[in-house]
Design a protein around this motif. Structure first.
Motif, mmCIF file in Angstrom:
data_model
loop_
_atom_site.group_PDB
_atom_site.id
_atom_site.type_symbol
_atom_site.label_atom_id
_atom_site.label_comp_id
_atom_site.label_asym_id
_atom_site.label_seq_id
_atom_site.Cartn_x
_atom_site.Cartn_y
_atom_site.Cartn_z
ATOM 1 N N MET A 166 16.808 31.845 25.778
ATOM 2 C CA MET A 166 15.773 30.908 26.248
ATOM 3 C C MET A 166 15.131 30.192 25.062
ATOM 4 O O MET A 166 14.932 28.977 25.088
ATOM 5 C CB MET A 166 14.694 31.660 27.040
ATOM 6 N N GLN B 21 9.323 20.427 30.895
ATOM 7 C CA GLN B 21 8.958 21.315 31.987
ATOM 8 C C GLN B 21 9.729 22.628 31.917
ATOM 9 O O GLN B 21 9.161 23.701 32.090
ATOM 10 C CB GLN B 21 9.230 20.609 33.299
ATOM 11 N N ILE C 85 8.315 26.507 31.702
ATOM 12 C CA ILE C 85 8.673 27.514 32.714
ATOM 13 C C ILE C 85 9.227 28.748 32.000
ATOM 14 O O ILE C 85 8.898 29.883 32.343
ATOM 15 C CB ILE C 85 9.682 26.924 33.727
ATOM 16 N N ASP C 86 10.024 28.524 30.968
ATOM 17 C CA ASP C 86 10.593 29.650 30.211
ATOM 18 C C ASP C 86 9.555 30.354 29.339
ATOM 19 O O ASP C 86 9.601 31.572 29.187
ATOM 20 C CB ASP C 86 11.761 29.169 29.337
ATOM 21 N N ILE D 268 6.372 30.763 29.930
ATOM 22 C CA ILE D 268 5.586 31.678 30.780
ATOM 23 C C ILE D 268 6.457 32.856 31.209
ATOM 24 O O ILE D 268 5.986 33.990 31.298
ATOM 25 C CB ILE D 268 5.037 30.943 32.020
ATOM 26 N N GLN D 269 7.723 32.589 31.427
ATOM 27 C CA GLN D 269 8.632 33.675 31.816
ATOM 28 C C GLN D 269 8.685 34.734 30.707
ATOM 29 O O GLN D 269 8.636 35.924 30.969
ATOM 30 C CB GLN D 269 10.038 33.100 32.088
ATOM 31 N N GLY E 92 5.369 36.500 30.612
ATOM 32 C CA GLY E 92 5.108 37.277 31.823
ATOM 33 C C GLY E 92 3.675 37.169 32.319
ATOM 34 O O GLY E 92 3.039 36.116 32.203
ATOM 35 N N GLY E 93 3.168 38.275 32.848
ATOM 36 C CA GLY E 93 1.818 38.291 33.411
ATOM 37 C C GLY E 93 0.758 37.879 32.397
ATOM 38 O O GLY E 93 -0.253 37.282 32.746
ATOM 39 N N TYR E 94 1.031 38.169 31.143
ATOM 40 C CA TYR E 94 0.103 37.809 30.071
ATOM 41 C C TYR E 94 -0.035 36.285 29.967
ATOM 42 O O TYR E 94 -1.143 35.750 29.969
ATOM 43 C CB TYR E 94 0.623 38.418 28.771
ATOM 44 N N TYR F 90 0.702 34.139 32.165
ATOM 45 C CA TYR F 90 0.280 33.560 33.447
ATOM 46 C C TYR F 90 -1.233 33.593 33.597
ATOM 47 O O TYR F 90 -1.796 32.943 34.469
ATOM 48 C CB TYR F 90 0.955 34.346 34.578
ATOM 49 N N SER G 105 -0.592 29.097 29.676
ATOM 50 C CA SER G 105 -0.806 28.606 31.041
ATOM 51 C C SER G 105 -1.428 27.207 31.024
ATOM 52 O O SER G 105 -1.184 26.396 31.914
ATOM 53 C CB SER G 105 -1.649 29.586 31.859
ATOM 54 N N TYR H 111 1.409 24.874 30.288
ATOM 55 C CA TYR H 111 2.240 24.749 31.492
ATOM 56 C C TYR H 111 1.677 23.676 32.416
ATOM 57 O O TYR H 111 2.394 22.827 32.933
ATOM 58 C CB TYR H 111 2.277 26.113 32.190
ATOM 59 N N ARG H 112 0.356 23.718 32.592
ATOM 60 C CA ARG H 112 -0.274 22.733 33.480
ATOM 61 C C ARG H 112 -0.304 21.350 32.826
ATOM 62 O O ARG H 112 -0.115 20.331 33.479
ATOM 63 C CB ARG H 112 -1.698 23.193 33.829
ATOM 64 N N ASP H 113 -0.528 21.332 31.508
ATOM 65 C CA ASP H 113 -0.642 20.046 30.812
ATOM 66 C C ASP H 113 0.686 19.292 30.754
ATOM 67 O O ASP H 113 0.739 18.079 30.918
ATOM 68 C CB ASP H 113 -1.150 20.262 29.375
ATOM 69 N N LYS I 147 3.138 19.136 32.637
ATOM 70 C CA LYS I 147 3.561 18.453 33.868
ATOM 71 C C LYS I 147 2.936 17.061 33.933
ATOM 72 O O LYS I 147 3.576 16.102 34.364
ATOM 73 C CB LYS I 147 3.163 19.283 35.094
#
Lengths: 259, 379, 379
Positions: free
Chosen positions: C284, C328, C332-333, C335-336, C339-341, C343, C350, C353-355, C357
């Motif tokens: 990744m 994008q 996605i990768d 955050i993958q 993980g939960g951290y 997210y 995070s 991730y939002r920015d 897009k």
């Protein structure tokens, strides 16, 4: 209308230097160069002094053949011109050699009311160049400066000494080395960056400075440079009760003198 | 349109869930998202229609829904709000260990609470043990006729509001994975407390917390299965849960597709024509629909295998991976297609894109799914 | 990276990096939380000559070139996509339009204030009409004597409400559709122009979006940009110019996110080793690093074409197409991997991730990248 000279060093950015975990040798293969941090304070202080008093600021550097890359950077921070000495002799130079070279260049190229240096360089941090320079030029040296004002030919400086400060006054010219708290260097605006290309820079050949072999012979020989790694103690507290773990941690920290 | 691959009963359940979603979830989902919590009344509402504990068997007072039925309901809930679906999905998830390894007495206790309207929780993950559940640092030691639990769990879904839960702890840390065991823990036990609440980018109204266990004493018979069977129980639980997460993801993807289609029909370009008439847009919609439908059928296939009692581990992992990747892709595509409107809080598709991401992570990351799939292929 | 940047460009990059650390890093997280326009940062950008840096000196610019400009966008984006968007909307969309299509008088009147930071500019293109029940609110410009009278709504206007000057697209000939659209310079203080509301959005929070209402706004004919009916041509070129800057924004965000994932991957231990040691994670990271590298080269190349005054449309569209996809997928990768951290709402990943897009959205079909590229190939 003071004429000010700022000396600066072009150093490897310590943030980019990695320590090889095996032999603790330094890996600077990916490191970029920058103007030594405290020298940025010296440049900023020079600019602040001439902004309030008028006058001029020149810059001077001694470095390897790579030092040419620093010219636009330093000029974008305000100085009107820069003189540079780029020579392989720099690779072995200690503070003694550096001060000899800088002093010779200053004698050759001009006279100044005030010479500013950073308190030490970001790499070797010997804190010797400024006082040595003053000694060679037979002018006063003021170190650990956190405030400067100029009144005619008088230079008034506040020195920071541990828990107290000392205010001294000298008749210029003098060499002052400044502490980082003296100011906050500005980030060059783009117009300053673009204007840097149009400002003059002059190469000074080491050979033209008529320094003797002895003056170029370092007094200090570096035997090795190694990374310092603090060994972690890796103590794990495995009590069932969290409060016991906390108590043990506090006890350990107290034992180490940490609290 | 009726889904002819479903039985009559399943279709009725689907219609019920759809109606519930439209009436109770969709109108408030954005507000829940903004506030980061859901209204408790929704749990009362869902109890009224008997869909709060679908996995509980009839003999214990639950509806005893088959897996496909659970899936169609969870797809609808996922369509309405992935966070709400996660909460109810967590309820189901927490009851699977009972189905796998519970004694009659344990089932009476656990299912009884769920049927009565209590929420169940599932606490497996720890700060140092995510995908690697074997690194569990929470311990359980037998002291007379009680188990004593100590440790910290994190990313524990619903556990802040649950009143009973399955907690994983190591009964023999020296054995790693083979020392892991599963326990039933009630909320009211001394030493049990809820720590920090996780603030997440998405599924914000689902409750994700840290659990603190400090000398929590539980009866000896709260051990599920035998000592050291925790990993086996966890894996089987996740097998069962994967198609449910996948169903929620299909719901998220379907919602994104529907929103994009509605936008493409309504939004007029500068020439006054709906943008759906542009091939670049219509083909994108078709691509999205292909993925959503394929994901749904993969999920149904895995669940039919499960309901038929044949091995379905590989198919469940495939469905989980594909459906959650689909939710991610289709929700992101919907935001893209709807432009600044989709990116804004005026629309809800940006929430779908935030929510979708977690489905690729929880219930076993999609990397772990690949380990599962490859393990089945190569064994 | 061996792309030959000049010494000036490298220094500008360094200045922007220092600037970002000094002025943006301290406020970036809080700005994302509140969504409030960072006027102090904009003032600092003005003082550092960021606002008009590629425009000619005769209009108060710095004439540092478009490549230098995208270098700055890239550096700023490594910390805040929102601040980058403020700059892009001001400099690439609004100021570029005036510079490229304005008359000598319009340029002399408007550009110096935009370069000095005395005024902030915005680009008002999108109209509502997608939200159910809203209907069409197209802005119509009716000629009356030596004025145009503007009526209608503009939505999702970035820098809306904080800008002092707007480039507004309006239909001067509604029957002609796209061919009847024109661009106007409109002062924010013009009578009849008001801010209906500011609009929440998924990311890029701090780059304020607003809905503008035009009620009989009188705009002198001398404020018409280019010819009547030239609106679509202007939109296309301005958006393609901006898409190169947005490409740099994507590269900056993705680069910073990747570095964050690398840091996390080295620290996070699962199954007895850092997760970065697993081939699945390495794959990744390797893919996103490759994508980012190629994207950066494409951005620099397209920026160089703009700077040299050569045809850049196809290359700019390629930047848009490529960065849209890889930006994008990189997040996605990321955050993958985390993980939960990652997210978690508080984590920088995070936010990125939002920015990202928002940085990859194509707002107008006029600049639809596939179309622009195909048109060039088929010409």
């Amino acid at each position: 209308m003071p004429r000010i000279l700022v000396c600066y060093k072009w150093v490897l950015d310590e943030q980019d230097i990695k320590i090889n975990p095996g032999d603790l040798s330094l890996d600077s293969s990916k490191a970029k160069y920058k103007i030594s941090d405290y020298d940025k304070n010296a440049i900023e202080e020079a600019m602040l002094l001439v902004e309030s008093k008028e006058g001029s600021v020149d810059a001077l550097t001694f470095g390897s053949d790579k030092v040419k890359q620093s010219l636009k950077d330093v000029l974008s921070r305000g100085p009107g011109k820069v003189d540079w000495i780029g020579d392989t002799a720099f690779e072995q130079a200690d503070a003694f050699v550096t001060a000899n070279v800088l002093a010779a260049a200053i004698r050759k190229n001009g006279s100044y009311d005030l010479i500013l240096c950073g308190e030490g360089s970001s790499d070797s941090y010997s804190q010797q160049v400024a006082p040595r320079l003053a000694a060679i030029l037979s002018i006063p040296a003021i170190t650990f400066v956190q405030k400067i004002s100029i009144d005619g030919s008088r230079i008034i400086a506040t020195r920071k000494l541990g828990d107290c400060t000392e205010v001294v006054e000298v008749a210029g010219p003098a060499v002052l080395s400044v502490l980082p708290e003296i100011n906050k260097p500005r980030i060059p605006s783009l117009k300053q960056v673009m204007a840097a290309a149009k400002k003059p820079s002059q190469e000074v050949k080491l050979a033209d400075l008529q320094l003797g072999a002895e003056e170029l012979q370092p007094k200090t020989i570096t035997l090795s440079v190694k990374g310092y790694v603090m060994n972690r103690k890796n103590i794990l507290y495995k009590e069932a009760n969290q409060a016991d773990n906390v108590a043990k941690l506090v006890a350990s920290l107290a034992q180490e003198g940490m609290c | 349109m009726a889904d002819m691959t479903l039985t009559h009963e399943q279709q009725k359940l689907q219609a019920l869930a759809r109606e519930f979603t439209a009436k109770h979830i969709i109108p408030v989902a954005s507000e829940w998202d903004e506030k980061g919590e859901f209204h408790k009344f929704i749990l009362e509402e869902v109890k009224n229609i008997g869909l709060h504990c679908m996995a509980v068997p009839k003999e214990y007072g639950g509806p005893g829904c088959d897996s496909v039925s659970q899936s169609v309901v969870m797809e609808q809930f996922g369509y309405g709000c992935c966070a709400f679906a996660t909460t109810l999905g967590g309820n189901g998830l927490s009851s699977y260990p009972l189905a796998i390894a519970g004694t009659d007495e344990q089932k009476q206790l656990y299912y009884g609470r769920l049927v009565a309207g209590g929420m169940g929780g599932f606490a497996l993950t720890e700060p140092g043990a995510g995908s690697d559940a074997g690194s569990c640092a929470t311990t359980a030691k037998l002291d007379g006729d009680k188990w004593v639990l100590n440790g910290t769990k994190c990313f524990a879904t619903t556990c802040g509001v649950a009143n009973i839960m399955v907690v994983f702890a190591s009964t023999d840390p020296s054995k790693g994975v083979k020392g892991l065991s599963a326990f039933i823990v009630e909320k009211e036990r001394d030493g049990f407390s809820v720590g920090a609440v996780e603030h997440k980018m998405g599924i914000r109204s689902s409750n994700t917390v840290e659990l603190l266990l400090k000398n929590v004493r539980i009866p000896k018979n709260h051990l599920l299965g035998n000592e050291g069977e925790g990993m086996k129980i966890a894996m089987k639980t996740l097998d069962m849960a994967r198609p449910i997460v996948a169903s929620m993801a299909v719901g998220v993807a379907q919602r994104a597709l529907d929103a994009a289609v509605a936008f493409a029909k309504a939004y007029l370009d500068v020439n006054g024509k709906p943008i759906g008439m542009q091939q670049a847009v219509s083909f994108k919609l078709a691509d999205m629909a292909i993925q959503v439908e394929a994901a749904r059928q993969l999920v149904r296939n895995a669940l039919r295998l499960k309901d038929a009692g044949v091995p379905y581990t590989k198919e469940a992992a495939i469905a989980k991976t594909f459906a959650t990747d689909t939710a991610m892709q289709v929700s992101a595509d919907a935001v893209g297609l709807m432009g600044n409107y989709g990116y804004s809080k005026d629309s809800f598709v940006e929430k779908l894109m935030r929510d979708a991401k977690v489905t690729q992570i929880y219930e076993g990351t999609n990397q772990v799914q690949r380990i599962v799939i490859a393990g089945q292929l190569l064994r | 990276m061996s792309y030959a940047l000049t010494e000036e460009q490298q220094l500008i990059q360094q200045s922007a990096r220092e600037f970002t650390r000094e002025y943006i890093e301290p406020i970036a997280t809080e700005m994302d939380r509140t969504g409030i326009h960072p006027s102090a940062v904009v003032q600092q950008m003005a003082e550092h000559d960021f606002l008009g840096l590629y425009l000619p000196e005769e209009f108060g610019g710095t004439e540092a070139g478009y490549l230098s400009y995208v270098l700055i966008i890239e550096e700023i984006s490594r910390m805040s996509g929102a601040v980058a968007s403020i700059l892009i909307n001001h400099a690439s969309l609004a100021a570029y339009t005036m510079y490229r299509f304005g008359s000598a008088v319009q340029k002399q009147e408007c550009l110096p204030a935009l370069c000095s930071g005395e005024k902030l500019a915005a680009f008002a293109l999108t109209e509502p009409g997608a939200a159910p029940g809203v209907g069409s609110h197209k802005v119509i410009a009716t000629k009356e004597g030596d004025h145009y009278v503007l009526n209608g709504h503009k939505c999702y206007v970035a820098n809306g409400g904080v800008a002092d000057i707007y480039v507004v697209f309006a239909l001067t000939n509604p029957e002609a559709g796209a061919k009847g659209m024109s661009a106007f310079i409109v002062d924010a203080k013009a009578a009849g122009l008001s801010i209906q509301r500011t609009i929440g959005k998924m990311g890029l929070r701090g780059c304020q979006s607003a809905e503008l209402i035009f009620e009989n706004v009188m705009v002198p004919q001398s404020n018409l940009l280019g010819a009547a009916g030239a609106g679509m041509k202007i939109v296309k070129e301005a958006q393609l110019v901006a898409s190169v800057a947005e490409g740099a924004q994507v590269v900056g965000i993705a680069q910073a996110a990747m570095e964050d994932a690398v840091k996390y991957g080295k620290q996070r231990v699962q199954f007895g080793r850092p997760i970065a040691a697993f081939p699945a994670i390495q794959t990744m990271l390797a893919e996103m690093a490759t994508h980012i590298h190629i994207a950066r080269l494409a951005v620099y190349d397209a920026a160089s074409l703009i700077e040299k005054g050569e045809d850049f449309m196809k290359e700019a569209a390629m930047v848009k197409l490529f960065t849209g996809r890889i930006g994008q997928s990189a997040l996605i990768d990321v955050i993958q991997i985390e993980g939960g951290y990652g997210y978690s709402q508080e984590m920088i990943a995070s936010r990125f991730y939002r920015d990202i897009k928002g940085a990859v959205i194509t707002e107008s079909s006029a600049a639809f990248p596939e179309k622009v590229i195909a048109d060039d190939l088929l010409a």
